[in-house]
Design an enzyme around this catalytic site. Structure first.
Site, mmCIF file in Angstrom:
data_model
loop_
_atom_site.group_PDB
_atom_site.id
_atom_site.type_symbol
_atom_site.label_atom_id
_atom_site.label_comp_id
_atom_site.label_asym_id
_atom_site.label_seq_id
_atom_site.Cartn_x
_atom_site.Cartn_y
_atom_site.Cartn_z
ATOM 1 N N CYS A 291 0.774 -1.426 -0.058
ATOM 2 C CA CYS A 291 -0.077 0.125 -0.002
ATOM 3 C C CYS A 291 0.682 1.007 -0.003
ATOM 4 C CB CYS A 291 -0.790 -0.073 1.135
ATOM 5 S SG CYS A 291 -2.144 -1.178 1.215
ATOM 6 N N GLU B 213 -6.720 5.900 -7.986
ATOM 7 C CA GLU B 213 -5.807 5.175 -9.036
ATOM 8 C C GLU B 213 -4.918 6.023 -9.831
ATOM 9 O OE1 GLU B 213 -9.504 2.519 -10.706
ATOM 10 O OE2 GLU B 213 -10.011 4.804 -10.573
HETATM 11 S S1 FES Z 1 0.064 -3.794 3.070
HETATM 12 FE FE1 FES Z 1 1.251 -2.169 3.957
HETATM 13 S S2 FES Z 1 -0.258 -1.019 4.652
HETATM 14 FE FE2 FES Z 1 -1.298 -2.270 3.454
#
Ligand code: FES
Ligand SMILES: Cc1cc2nc3c(=O)[nH]c(=O)nc-3n(C[C@H](O)[C@H](O)[C@H](O)COP(=O)(O)OP(=O)(O)OC[C@H]3O[C@@H](n4cnc5c(N)ncnc54)[C@H](O)[C@@H]3O)c2cc1C
Ligand code: FES
Length: 1386
Positions: free
Chosen positions: A195, A1318
């Site tokens: 993320c 996105e």
């Molecule tokens: S995988 Fe690291 S915050 Fe989602």
């Protein structure tokens, strides 16, 4: 002989009349083998040992510990410690990182190290103390500073990787309270985050470094002023005059200090236990596997003599995954980690002798000490080994893996073999018959996984000799990702030169990864002896190597030609290295051009640096109003402490069952028979569900496109769900699923690639076409025409949390609760209702949070939910589904591969007059969302360019692969990629910098129209573009790059920039709606519910900020518990970068309604507090509950006319990246990236910058390293992090600057903001184009043209093979084109 023949899986093929049946069955008898039947003569093992270890300070005593049980399942299921996560189960992601401490009698201290709990057997933890994320701090007591800082620095988005990150950092601090940045980089090298893009995690942890009390900067902070304060950072500060620009995303003060007294102490009981350790062996009996852990060498010898086929295990990092994933189950395993002789480290006259059970970390530490303390001449071999060890796996694996295990796994892609053989290591072998020494060379490895050790022998230790003065040593490796990845090819090389001369006395060269065992090129090593180390030797060496090393084109893992070219490249590097050193000694006069020297410097993995800036809120804004400020993610503390609950963290419901999917092994076949007889007899199995068990519809309907939940008669891809086993436990369900016997009749046609689909005219409807101007006419008159194509591979979501859910029947009225990891709760609810034939009002879907979604948890999760609900309905019991990583990758599909074929007309100054592009996507076997994704690709094909005549046609190909689905960007990254390739290629042909061509073709008029006639204003895109190039110092750096390229032959640099215009929202207008429910309770607290799902993007945090602004209550009084279809019905999916826009407006609407009701009370008693107003409202019978609704824009496209208002507005941005490539290996380094992004008036700059960085790094993966491999039979082979590489810390640009455009307001969205989820993914393409520019420079050296094909992703293999030179030529002449390829490009 009961113990023989373990662990082999036989593939039995029964053929009859074209039908084949495929079953994986163990040929061993061990399942019938009861532990009583094992007799150990040496040790009386009448009863199993008691396993004692500690978890978070609490003693654990297991009387019947099972050797198959790994720590992860013990923690999560038995100890209820769900903070430690399952991400892959194979050591490849770090989500399960915990700290293990042991008392070392030898070192007389407690040693702490990180391990992967998914590979750590509990039975080998006897005497150890385990600390998990729950053991270091909590929100209820006190946070640990590591937890606090990662949270406050915005280093936790979805939070699924966070506990692992925390534990890696915590363990580092336990060992070194003031680490360096390099220590931190090393500690986090084995932790993947999908993320954040890693920057904020590093920023949080940097604060522990003594010299890093300042934020991301020059790292010269310490005593004096740092670059951030004096404006020295290389990202040009173009806002220096403006005071409302901030670079602070979190306050640096007020951090909890690191307080060692907060740490759990090592349990004194264990200390005493270890000091008093007796010589007894430990013995553990499992249902299928038994383990003996002797503590004396003599015991080990006896055991090995008695049970020669019993494998030894050290770190379990090779055996473990085999047992877990491949079902390779030996009935008896012997653990060697307790034997002091195998753990001993001795320095002597002959160098270093390390016990076979020493970890790779121990080896690394010893070698590091040696190179610091000893003279250089003696440590050349050690340096070469260190070079390898630095990139070998991640820290956790190095802590667990043993030297013996690495060498004797006899896997040629393991790195230690080649370098150890090159430096002439000796193995000390021991058995009951005595000891012997074996030279570590190619003869040790007799075949893949086999060695020359006799069955009763054990590796005791390995001696690594000192180097001698005239020895020159080096090691090399190249992998898909520079760190934390198995090498394609590794090599160790040593030459001994006759003292004072340039004559070769002996030559040792070893390669791994070019065959089934370690390869020594015999002739090369023999024939060159006695020759001077010079150019002739190089030529002859290549000649011999060509003959000596034969890499089959069907070699396991593929890439035959590339591997072969690495054989030459590595030798060439070695040759130059030795020449250089010999010249320094004055014994060589071989010409070594200066521009060759850079080839010798491996890329250094640096700690990423950078700046992030955003505009501060106006001074007039109330300090209590959080909108526009960088607020921490609502659940960051819970995520950092492991308290945050994901679906699989929910405790078992009474009577809960587990479901495991049985999937097709054929790409296109008729199902003849499903034989469940064996499976149903397996222990714990309750039932098997299939199409016949679905009470309602067995179809998932999506815009009238059906897809079967269970294949009923025919299968259309490998990985299609046929039935599912339901059992009491997940292990039982998994084991039984492997025993389901399916008979197929193969059908034709079968094809997998876009090309083949075109040949078969196999397409989904509808096809799309949009045209602006008159393309055919314009092409006729264009000065130049270019026809070409670009292929772009797909991408796996690799969200850290795999898909799954719990379906809980309520036992009344057919009610069912679902706790699912879905981005689209309403669709899941709807589909479950349809499958069960029950109305939606009885089905409630709850979503607390997702461990990442990225578009992958919209469609398939609904099918999985329906299947699981069918099982729950049938059994009347709760059923849990939790896909294992490999199944998740196989079943759920990913981003579509695209092929863009184009014809463009342009003039000599780079103006594009006309472009005609056909987009083909590989949709897989069902339509899923493919046509909408194609729409988006077509709608984004103009990007920021005003091409007067532009035609796009889109065709979704139907193939026999698992269905492709939505993925962040939803076709945008593919659509944009094709047009940017057009721009790039036109520029190359015009001899112009591509950025100039981009610049002259850009939309400029304030009132511009897209190719589908949507009005927009490109001003902010142009602003982003100009600002980006200026901040990046593009012109100056272009000059510097030219200089670099002219003075370096084997390393080249490239720079590229792209603008972006990205449509936000759904082009299907009805989806542009949002709803919310806001309840105020009598105590004044506020509960917000909305239709969005929190998957790390921070939608809940932003919703709370918005509610806080409207209600004027602090964020701390507002809470969001979950997404629930019972509270907010019929919600749209959280997708299309539209979540905050829709949900934010709805929350605002609900809060405003409430405020209107409270206003009279406030007016009446302005002096009252919020609580008093709320209380008054209650007593005056004013409703404190309100729904909010947002009716978004009426977007739509008339595809007949090819025009419409597709999006409500556009998010703009620009990105510039520079890379350096190693032309000899294909390795590349991301040097620097600058992004300027227009997010309007950001609601939360920290979250928005987080989205930009995280999206960009996901794009880095998409365009450079993430490569899915399918076999020619359509089987996905990249089914885990070992084969599929997503970006790790080493892939983040060394300098990474992100700036949010100032003075931008978007009147179309909540509080003038813009959607951002996105767009940043596409910016990863700047690396692709920069790489392409760098390759072109390399090709020029060979007199080759700068136009050449390069498909995405630009992997090391493609880079190397495009940088054609004498070595690639030698490699290609060897390849036999008739062999079946390892994989196909789909
Ligand atoms: S995988 Fe690291 S915050 Fe989602
Ligand atoms: C995610 C991941 C990434 C990895 N990346 C890399 C990488 O980049 N480069 C690389 O080189 N490796 C890599 N590896 C492989 C890793 O280095 C090996 O798995 C490890 O070194 C094996 O050691 P072990 O102690 O865990 O072996 P185990 O799994 O315990 O045993 C492996 C084998 O060694 C034999 N053995 C062990 N000790 C002895 C002994 N004393 N005498 C005789 N036989 C013995 C066993 O019989 C067994 O067959 C990776 C592994 C994982 C899981
Ligand atoms: S779950 Fe253990 S490393 Fe991925």
């Amino acid at each position: 002989m009961l113990l023989s023949g373990y662990g082999k899986w036989n593939r039995l093929n029964f053929s009859a009349q074209g039908m084949t049946c495929d079953v994986r069955r163990s040929d061993s008898v061990h399942e019938d083998l009861t532990t009583q039947s094992l007799t150990f003569k040496l040790i009386s093992m009448s009863s199993p040992s008691e396993l004692i270890f500690f978890v978070n300070g609490k003693k654990v005593v297991e009387k019947n510990a099972d050797p198959e049980e790994v720590l992860l399942s013990f923690l999560r299921r038995k100890a209820g410690l769900t903070g430690t996560k399952y991400g892959c189960g194979s050591g490849g992601c770090g989500a399960c990182t915990v700290m293990v401490s042991r008392y070392s009698c030898h070192q007389e201290r407690v040693v702490h190290c990180t391990v992967n709990a998914c590979l750590q057997q509990i039975v080998t933890l006897h005497g150890a103390a385990v600390v998990t994320v729950e053991g270091i701090g909590s929100t209820k007591t006190k946070l640990h500073p590591v937890q606090e800082r990662i949270a406050k620095a915005h280093g936790s988005q979805c939070g699924f990787c966070t506990p692992g990150m925390v534990m890696s950092m915590y363990t580092l601090l336990r060992n070194k309270p003031q680490p360096s940045m390099d220590d931190i980089r090393e500690a986090l090298g084995g932790n993947i985050c999908r993320c954040t893009g890693y920057r904020p995690i590093l920023d949080g942890f940097k604060t522990f470094c003594e010299s890093e009390q300042t934020s991301a900067c020059c790292q010269n902070g310490g005593g004096g002023k740092c670059c951030m304060e004096n404006g020295m950072n290389s990202s040009k500060n173009i806002n220096s005059e403006e005071s409302d620009i901030s670079e602070e995303l979190f306050p640096m003060d007020n951090f909890l200090p690191l307080d060692p007294s907060q740490d759990l102490i090592f349990p004194p009981e264990l200390l005493i236990m270890e000091k008093k350790r007796s010589g007894d062996a430990l013995y553990f009996q499992g249902q299928r596997v038994n383990l003996v852990a002797p503590s004396e060498l003599s015991h080990l010898m006896e055991l090995k003599a008695e049970h020669p086929s019993a494998p030894l295990t050290g770190g379990n990092t090779t055996i473990g995954p085999k047992m877990l994933l491949k079902g390779n189950l030996p009935p008896l395993v012997v653990y060697v980690g307790r034997i002091p002789e195998l753990r001993a480290v001795t320095w002597g006259e002959n160098g270093l002798t390390v016990g076979a059970a020493c970890s790779l970390s121990t080896l690394k530490e010893e070698l590091e000490k040696a190179v610091v303390e000893m003279e250089e001449a003696r440590t050349r071999g050690y340096r070469a080994m260190l070079q390898t060890l630095q990139c070998l796996a991640g820290k956790q694996i190095r802590n667990m893996a043993t030297i013996g295990g690495n060498l004797l796994s006899a896997n040629p892609t393991y790195d230690l073999g080649s370098v150890s053989a090159a430096v002439d290591c000796t193995l000390h072998i021991i058995s009951k018959d005595g000891t012997r020494e074996l030279s570590l060379n190619e003869k040790l490895f007799t075949d893949f996984g086999k060695t020359a050790l006799r069955p009763n022998e054990v590796l005791l230790s390995i001696n690594i000799p000192y180097s001698k003065p005239w020895e020159f040593v080096a090691s090399y490796r190249q992998a898909q990702r520079r760190e934390f990845a198995f090498s394609f090819v590794n090599a160790g090389m040593k030459v001994v030169i006759r003292e004072g001369s340039d004559i070769v006395e002996s030559l040792n060269i070893y390669y791994g990864g070019v065959g089934s065992t370690l390869v020594k090129p015999r002739q090369t090593c023999q024939q060159l002896v006695g020759r001077p180390w010079g150019e002739n030797l190089l030529t002859e060496a290549c000649h011999f190597l060509k003959e000596d090393v034969d890499v089959s084109s069907s070699i396991h893992g593929g890439r035959g030609e590339y591997r072969k070219s690495l054989v030459f490249s590595f030798f060439f590097k070695f040759y130059m290295q030795v020449v250089l050193e010999m010249r320094e000694r004055g014994v060589s006069d071989v010409d070594l051009p200066l521009e060759y020297l850079s080839a010798l410097k491996p890329f250094k993995n640096e700690v990423p640096q950078g700046q992030q800036s955003y505009q501060l809120v106006s001074g007039a804004q109330s300090s209590a109003d959080p909108v526009g400020r960088p607020s921490m993610h609502q659940s960051a503390f819970q995520q950092a402490t492991g308290e945050a609950k994901y679906y699989d963290d929910l405790p078992p419901v009474k009577g809960e069952l587990f479901i495991f999917m049985v999937t097709s092994t054929r790409a296109h076949a008729k199902i003849i028979n499903v034989d469940l007889s064996v499976a149903l007899e397996m222990p714990g199995v309750v039932t098997v569900v299939s199409a016949g068990d679905v009470p309602g519809s067995n179809c998932r309907l999506w815009f009238n496109n059906p897809e079967e939940l269970f294949a009923s008669e025919e299968v259309f891809c490998v990985g299609q769900i046929i039935c599912a086993v339901v059992a009491e436990s997940r292990e039982q369900a998994r084991r039984a699923a492997q025993k389901v016997l399916i008979t197929y009749q193969d059908l034709q046609p079968v094809f997998f690639t876009i090309e083949d689909a075109i040949k078969h005219k196999s397409y989904f409807e509808p096809k799309r076409e949009v045209e602006r101007g008159d393309v055919d006419e314009a092409l006729k008159t264009a000065e130049h025409i270019l026809e070409d194509e670009i292929y772009m591979g797909g991408q796996e979501h690799f969200y850290m949390e795999t898909q799954g859910l719990i379906a809980v029947p309520r036992g009344e009225n057919n009610e069912m609760d679902l706790f699912a990891s879905t981005q689209h709760a309403a669709f899941t609810q709807e589909l479950v209702g349809m499958a069960l034939g029950i109305e939606s009002n009885k089905i409630t879907c709850h979503v607390k949070r997702l461990g990442g979604g990225f578009g992958g948890k919209v469609m398939k999760i609904a099918s999985l939910s329906a299947i699981t609900a069918v099982a729950a309905h049938k059994t009347g019991r709760a059923v849990r589904c939790c896909l294992e990583r490999g199944d998740d990758m196989l079943i759920t599909g990913g981003r579509h591969p695209f092929l863009g074929k184009y014809k463009v007309g342009y003039n000599s100054v780079g103006t594009i007059i006309a472009a005609d592009i056909i987009y083909y996507s590989n949709g897989g076997c069902t339509l899923d969302e493919s046509s909408f994704i194609m729409d988006k690709a077509i709608l984004h094909m103009d990007n920021g360019y005003k091409i007067p005549n532009l035609r796009g046609r889109g065709v979704v190909c139907k193939t026999y692969l698992p269905s492709y689905t939505a993925f962040r960007g939803f076709g945008g990254p593919q659509g944009l990629m094709v047009i940017e390739s057009v721009l790039h290629e036109v520029a190359v042909r015009c001899g112009l910098p591509p950025e100039k061509v981009r610049d002259i073709n850009m939309y400029r008029e304030e009132q511009s129209y897209t190719h589908y006639k949507q009005l927009f204003c490109p001003t902010n895109m142009v602003r982003c573009w100009n600002e980006c190039l200026e901040r990046a110092d593009y012109e100056d750096r272009l000059g510097a790059i030219r200089l670099f390229n002219s003075s370096n032959r084997w390393k080249k640099r490239g720079i590229a920039a792209v603008p972006q215009k990205f449509g936000v929202g759904f082009s299907k207008g009805f989806y542009n709606q949002g709803a919310a429910l806001v309840n105020i309770f009598k105590d004044g607290s506020v509960l917000v519910t909305h239709g969005g799902t929190e998957m790390g993007q921070g939608i809940n945090t932003k919703a709370i900020q918005i509610a806080s602004r409207v209600l004027k209550v602090p964020m701390s009084s507002i809470f969001i518990k979950e997404t629930c279809t019972g509270n907010v019905p019929n919600a749209a999916p959280s997708a299309a970068s539209f979540g905050t826009d829709s949900v934010g407006m709805a929350v605002k609407d609900a809060c405003e309604k409430l405020m209107r009701r409270l206003k009279p009370l406030m007016k009446e008693n302005p002096q009252n507090t919020w609580k008093q107003w709320v209380s008054d409202a209650f007593f005056q019978k004013i409703s404190l509950s309100a729904t909010g609704f947002f009716m978004g824009p009426a977007t739509n496209v008339d595809w007949e006319k090819g025009e419409g208002q597709a999006y409500y507005y556009f998010t703009y941005g620009a990105c510039c990246s520079e890379v350096e490539i190693d032309c000899l290996t294909g390795d590349h380094k991301n040097i620097r990236t600058d992004i300027v992004m227009d997010v309007g008036k950001s609601i939360n700059p920290a979250l928005d910058i987080g989205q930009v960085e995280g999206g960009f790094v996901q794009g880095v993966g998409l365009y450079t390293i993430e490569e899915l491999q399918f076999s020619p039979d359509g089987v996905l082979m990249t089914r885990g992090p070992s084969q599929y590489k997503v970006p790790a810390l080493c892939d983040v640009p060394a300098e990474f600057n992100v700036h949010l455009l100032t003075d931008s307001e978007n009147p179309h969205a909540i509080y003038l903001s813009k959607g951002i989820g996105e767009p940043p993914v596409f910016f990863g393409s700047t690396l692709f184009f920069a790489i392409k520019a760098a390759i072109a420079e390399a090709r020029k050296e060979k007199g080759l043209g700068d136009t050449f094909p390069l498909s995405s992703p630009a992997t090391a293999e493609k880079i190397r093979m495009a940088c054609q030179d004498q070595f690639t030529e030698m490699a290609s002449s060897q390849t036999n084109g008739t062999a079946t390829p390892w994989c196909i490009q789909v």
